[in-house]
Design an enzyme around this catalytic site. Structure first.
Site, mmCIF file in Angstrom:
data_model
loop_
_atom_site.group_PDB
_atom_site.id
_atom_site.type_symbol
_atom_site.label_atom_id
_atom_site.label_comp_id
_atom_site.label_asym_id
_atom_site.label_seq_id
_atom_site.Cartn_x
_atom_site.Cartn_y
_atom_site.Cartn_z
ATOM 1 C CB SER A 139 41.569 40.861 46.901
ATOM 2 O OG SER A 139 40.812 39.718 46.563
ATOM 3 C CE LYS A 192 33.138 39.250 43.691
ATOM 4 N NZ LYS A 192 34.180 39.879 42.860
ATOM 5 C CB VAL A 280 36.666 34.843 32.412
ATOM 6 C CG1 VAL A 280 35.346 34.294 32.955
ATOM 7 C CG2 VAL A 280 37.293 33.834 31.452
#
Length: 332
Positions: A139, A192, A280
């Site tokens: 997402s 990931k 970040v």
């Protein structure tokens, strides 16, 4: 729909997108961020002008920099802060929460310096009896905020809480898949990001689609080896929180971790690339944690190792890539 409000802690792009979705799904939402001026501007302008400009807040979404206001009368709290601020946020909310607290987080990563799953941090700061859940999967904030179709995994061993959270989130544009594999979902969400840096480096070096696809495929094997060793289920890594999130993050430039890798592959320093992204980059702080876990569990994770060497040992990306390619042939 639940009648009690829900708090979203973390007013970056992802936290704001989740708050928007929850509000559109008939939840009363309190969105909290630590910067007073920023949150006052959000409340008055009714939008997050920095990350999601032009997307107007529904009337049932309130922005605030005051935890007491954000948590007043709230049972369910969603945390969407970076992993390095996760424990600090848990400690900050304690004075404002009750024994009925239920916690869900969309933060991805391990605790910095401790290699701890965030579920372990929750147990450490509260208790193993606190109802908790993890929201993870493929997402991007801008697409969710724009109301585009999204599918995601919600993992919890607390069945009633998990089903209540499905009720808050699920609709015809946001499909929620349930899981009880809290370890596997967390490992997938952390690893990931590191692999996305590798995919970005591959493309930044001009290696092409063949190399990127090989990296994703072998990266999935690394992710699964570590996740299973830590107690996760192998099948989790073929789902939304594993393969789904991995493909998304490795192949689309909305991913800040992929863009970080693109910068490294193009010859920029980590500091320069991080500054240009302006948000970040979880992989930059989490690769050391994952590499330490790989050594602890004696797991072969060559891609992770080379990303670690690039960021911590200052190995040139082209040299790291050559070492990967020169590894001896193996059976799959």
């Amino acid at each position: 729909m639940p009648q009690t409000p829900i708090s979203v802690l973390g007013a970056g792009s992802w936290g704001t997108a989740l708050a928007l979705h929850l509000a559109r799904n008939d939840n009363e939402v309190r969105l909290w961020g630590r910067d007073v001026t920023t949150m006052q501007t959000m409340q008055s302008s009714r939008q997050n002008q920095r990350y999601l400009p032009g997307i107007i807040f529904p009337d049932n979404l309130t922005a605030t920099a005051t935890l007491a206001q954000a948590l007043d009368g709230v049972r369910d709290v969603l945390i969407a802060v970076p992993s390095h601020a996760f424990r600090e946020t848990l400690r900050a909310i304690k004075p404002y929460t009750s024994s009925s607290l239920r916690l869900i987080w969309a933060t991805k990563g391990f605790e910095h310096g401790a290699q701890a799953l965030l579920s372990q941090v929750v147990e450490d700061e509260f208790s193993s009896a606190l109802p908790n859940a993890i929201l993870s999967g493929p997402s991007f904030a801008k697409e969710l905020a724009a109301g585009l179709p999204t599918a995601i995994t919600l993992a919890s061993t607390f069945i009633e809480f998990r089903q209540d959270m499905v009720g808050r989130f699920h609709n015809d544009k946001f499909r929620v898949y349930q899981s009880d594999d809290i370890i596997g979902v967390q490992v997938g969400g952390a690893v990931k990001n590191i692999l996305a840096v590798g995919a970005g480096i591959c493309d930044g070096l001009g290696f092409g689609a063949n190399a990127r696809t090989a990296l994703i495929t072998r990266g999935l094997a690394e992710m699964m080896r570590l996740g299973v060793a830590m107690g996760g289920k192998a099948e989790t890594f073929y789902g939304m929180a594993g393969l789904g999130d991995l493909i998304l993050t490795c192949t689309d430039n909305q991913s800040r971790n992929r863009r970080f890798g693109l910068g490294l592959g193009a010859g920029k320093t980590p500091e320069q690339t991080q500054k240009e992204i302006g948000q970040v980059v979880e992989a930059a702080s989490n690769v050391a944690e994952v590499w330490q876990l790989a050594k602890r569990y004696q797991i072969d994770m060559p891609i992770t190792e080379q990303i670690y060497r690039i960021l911590h040992d200052h190995v040139a990306p082209a040299v790291a890539a050559k070492e990967l390619l020169n590894r001896s042939s193996k059976f799959e």
